[in-house]
Motif scaffolding. Structure first.
Motif, PDB file in Angstrom:
ATOM      1  N   LEU A 175       0.849  -1.194   0.000  1.00  0.00           N
ATOM      2  CA  LEU A 175       0.000   0.000   0.000  1.00  0.00           C
ATOM      3  C   LEU A 175       0.885   1.244   0.000  1.00  0.00           C
ATOM      4  N   TYR A 209       0.287  -6.982   8.055  1.00  0.00           N
ATOM      5  CA  TYR A 209       1.386  -6.250   8.668  1.00  0.00           C
ATOM      6  C   TYR A 209       2.195  -5.552   7.577  1.00  0.00           C
ATOM      7  N   PHE A 237       0.445  -2.523   6.247  1.00  0.00           N
ATOM      8  CA  PHE A 237       0.601  -1.336   7.088  1.00  0.00           C
ATOM      9  C   PHE A 237       2.021  -0.797   7.047  1.00  0.00           C
ATOM     10  N   ALA A 238       2.997  -1.695   6.946  1.00  0.00           N
ATOM     11  CA  ALA A 238       4.380  -1.230   6.863  1.00  0.00           C
ATOM     12  C   ALA A 238       4.568  -0.386   5.609  1.00  0.00           C
ATOM     13  N   LEU A 284       2.211   1.132   3.922  1.00  0.00           N
ATOM     14  CA  LEU A 284       1.395   2.336   4.078  1.00  0.00           C
ATOM     15  C   LEU A 284       2.149   3.383   4.910  1.00  0.00           C
ATOM     16  N   GLY A 285       2.786   2.904   5.968  1.00  0.00           N
ATOM     17  CA  GLY A 285       3.571   3.800   6.808  1.00  0.00           C
ATOM     18  C   GLY A 285       4.745   4.389   6.053  1.00  0.00           C
ATOM     19  N   PHE A 286       5.385   3.573   5.243  1.00  0.00           N
ATOM     20  CA  PHE A 286       6.492   4.046   4.410  1.00  0.00           C
ATOM     21  C   PHE A 286       6.013   5.185   3.515  1.00  0.00           C
ATOM     22  N   THR A 342       3.535   7.237   4.095  1.00  0.00           N
ATOM     23  CA  THR A 342       3.354   8.433   4.920  1.00  0.00           C
ATOM     24  C   THR A 342       4.697   9.127   5.151  1.00  0.00           C
ATOM     25  N   ALA A 343       5.722   8.326   5.447  1.00  0.00           N
ATOM     26  CA  ALA A 343       7.037   8.903   5.730  1.00  0.00           C
ATOM     27  C   ALA A 343       7.566   9.660   4.522  1.00  0.00           C
ATOM     28  N   GLY A 358      -3.613   7.995   0.203  1.00  0.00           N
ATOM     29  CA  GLY A 358      -4.848   7.783  -0.552  1.00  0.00           C
ATOM     30  C   GLY A 358      -4.579   7.331  -1.977  1.00  0.00           C
ATOM     31  N   ILE A 374      -3.590   3.692  -2.010  1.00  0.00           N
ATOM     32  CA  ILE A 374      -4.759   2.839  -1.823  1.00  0.00           C
ATOM     33  C   ILE A 374      -5.539   2.748  -3.127  1.00  0.00           C
TER      34      ILE A 374
END
Lengths: 331, 291
Positions: free
Chosen positions: A55, A107, A110-111, A113-115, A117-118, A236, A239
């Motif tokens: 994601l 997991y 989300f990892a 997805l977090g990347f 965001t960063a 977004g 996704i």
């Protein structure tokens, strides 16, 4: 010839002819679509063929876009910038692949997805590099062998050529032993490992190659829109790209073509109803999962499977009838 | 030092709200293997339902109770029967994708059908300041923290102490043996969905006065709740509380001492460290790979 080859040929023909009939904005939109096809082709490799959950694809798309934008602003040629974008994304993709070796499924989702965001936060906050929320504007379009790609039509054909080259590359890759290893990784990683597939390298590679595709798409995007800011590269967007792959049909070669049309062309076309379009799109995704969890392109397969099972049961019924008849004739 | 304590305390209050959303998230996961990507929107929608009830003249408490009923029906029953049940047989990812679709639909449904603006939400607690040992705290922080803790702890007490709660846990641990033992599995799973809906309405009641009700408020809240749930331990409901508080506090401290613009990355960094070194979360059990 197979039916799918015909459809692909017709599609290509339509893509060659369509821009001649369209106005400037239509051509721009088609180019936009092609760019998302390239990006989601890469994601389809990671998600659809290799079975990883990513994601964070928009982050690579963004890295590619900023690489080309920053390099061309610094006076470096687009023709160096684009490979650089692919290379940087490849390397970052390998790095992002490492969590995938430790954790799977949700997991990993989300990892990644977090990347995303960063990376987005870096784009927004590091103004010295990316211009922050003001973005980078006036990104020049390249010229190829003396022909300027400044016009929308020329740039469209250039993007189409790149998309075809990337598709051919992916096609070859999927037909090679590597492609088989990717699908083995998706279908059953433990079995693949016991059969000698180096799942470590293939996991990393599936991320890296997918990322490189997004990098190239991002580079093309930067010089198409000529102004980039962090917005289109947020979570977004990742996704949405994931949904494009899923809607089209993960693991189907032409899935991204259809998925990107649903995710990019349709909303632009229905722009006047944007929020309602997204509302309907969201509901449609839910319904699609319920009725067609393998995506739109699984319809032909499903029809075929149904026909085969109907034929098989008809054949069985006939055989049973014949058997009772011959038994009846015997007595 | 007083600054630090002040930040720490208001972080706890925010973290307690994350914990509420995270707790519902882990409950759904345990009971039915549902990863609810629309968890943030499950908090957003009730805020608007409560606004609608309040503007229809109901006092806030009555609006809250009415919203709980509506949410139990919409986000509990309809969500379970309409989305989760038909998809259950396909495994985890189709449910994830469907709830992503659901979150997009809910967010844009509110945006297009109601309003794209941020709406003020009636405050639950009057604005009052207290000074405790030099540290200034607001009544709203104390109340939020207390109420969220009460909710989380009573949910846990319900799960651990009551017959229904233990039956729900049995379903979460092993669905087949639970149904052999005569537990009504579908009903227990529905209870989980209903509890998740009530927790989401409570989170809305606590978060909306400070952060306002807006169609996209669920986006960051949902992500924080996921991270909190995974940090604490996905298959442990105490983990959600711990994870939520860790995220809330460290976010607040990082915003003050490191950089406010990278505040949103804090949860992510902790999450990454946790999944790389202890993928099952701080309080979670290990899950083995299956062929």
């Amino acid at each position: 010839m197979k039916k799918s080859t015909w459809i692909a040929g017709l599609l290509l023909l339509a893509m060659l002819v369509a821009p001649q009939l369209l106005k400037n904005y239509g051509i721009y939109l088609l180019t936009y679509w092609l760019i998302f096809i390239i990006a989601t082709m890469g994601l389809n490799l990671t998600v659809g063929y290799a079975g990883q959950k990513s994601l964070g694809h928009a982050a690579f798309f963004g890295i590619g876009a900023y690489t080309v934008a920053i390099l061309t602003k610094a006076g470096i040629s687009f023709w160096l910038g684009l490979p650089a974008a692919a290379a940087i994304c490849f390397v970052v993709g390998v790095i992002l692949g490492f969590p995938a070796l430790r954790v799977q499924t949700i997991y990993l989702a989300f990892a990644t997805l977090g990347f995303n965001t960063a990376i987005w936060l870096v784009m927004r906050n590091e103004e010295w590099l990316t211009g922050g929320t003001f973005g980078i504007n006036n990104i020049a379009r390249p010229s190829l062998a003396g022909i300027s790609l400044n016009g929308n039509l020329a740039y469209y054909y250039f993007t189409l050529a790149v998309a075809l080259a990337m598709a051919a590359l992916l096609w070859g890759l999927l037909r090679s032993p590597w492609g088989k290893a990717f699908t083995a990784l998706r279908d059953n990683p433990i079995r693949a490992e016991s059969l000698g597939v180096d799942i470590r390298s293939y996991t990393l590679l599936s991320f890296a190659i997918g990322a490189a595709y997004a990098g190239i798409a991002g580079g093309l995007f930067a010089s198409l829109v000529q102004f980039i800011e962090p917005g289109p590269f947020a979570v977004g967007a990742s996704i949405m790209m994931y949904l494009m792959v899923v809607v089209g049909g993960p693991g189907y070669f032409f899935g991204p073509v259809l998925g990107a049309a649903v995710g990019v062309l349709l909303p632009e076309w229905l722009r006047f109803a944007q929020a309602w379009y997204l509302f309907v799109f969201g509901i449609a995704v839910v319904l699609l999962m319920i009725w067609l969890p393998d995506g739109l392109l699984s319809i032909p397969d499903r029809v075929r499977a149904r026909r085969q099972s109907r034929q098989a049961s008809a054949a069985r019924a006939q055989a049973a009838l014949a058997a009772t008849r011959s038994a009846g004739a015997g007595t | 030092m007083t600054d630090f304590l002040q930040l720490f305390f208001s972080g706890l209050a925010t973290g307690a709200i994350y914990a509420l959303a995270a707790l519902g998230f882990t409950l759904l996961w345990q009971a039915s293997g549902t990863i609810n990507f629309a968890q943030g929107e499950f908090v957003m929608l009730p805020s608007f339902i409560m606004i609608a009830f309040v503007s229809a003249g109901l006092p806030l408490l009555a609006a809250f109770l009415a919203a709980c009923l509506v949410a139990m029906f919409l986000l509990g029953w309809v969500f379970k029967r309409g989305v989760v049940d038909p998809l259950f047989k396909y495994g985890m990812m189709p449910i994830v994708v469907a709830t992503i679709g659901l979150s997009i639909a809910m967010r844009n449904g509110i945006r297009a059908g109601y309003s794209a603006e941020a709406h003020p939400f009636p405050a639950l607690f009057p604005y009052e300041l207290y000074k405790i040992a030099g540290v200034t705290v607001t009544l709203s922080d104390i109340g939020t923290l207390a109420l969220a803790l009460v909710l989380v702890l009573s949910t846990q007490a319900f799960l651990a102490r009551t017959v229904t709660g233990r039956a729900m846990q049995a379903v979460a641990q092993n669905t087949e043996s639970a149904s052999v033992l005569g537990i009504n599995v579908p009903r227990m799973i529905f209870y989980t969905f209903a509890i998740n809906a009530v927790l989401a309405v409570s989170a809305a009641l606590l978060v909306a006065p400070t952060y306002l009700a807006k169609f996209d408020m669920g986006e960051s809240l949902g992500t924080k709740a996921f991270f909190a749930a995974i940090i604490g331990g996905f298959n442990n409901s105490r983990g959600a509380l711990l994870g939520g508080l860790i995220v809330g506090v460290s976010e607040n401290l990082a915003a003050a001492y490191i950089s406010p613009s990278y505040k949103d990355a804090v949860a992510l960094v902790i999450f990454m460290v946790v999944i790389l070194f202890k993928p099952q979360g701080l309080l979670g059990r290990k899950e083995e790979r299956k062929v």
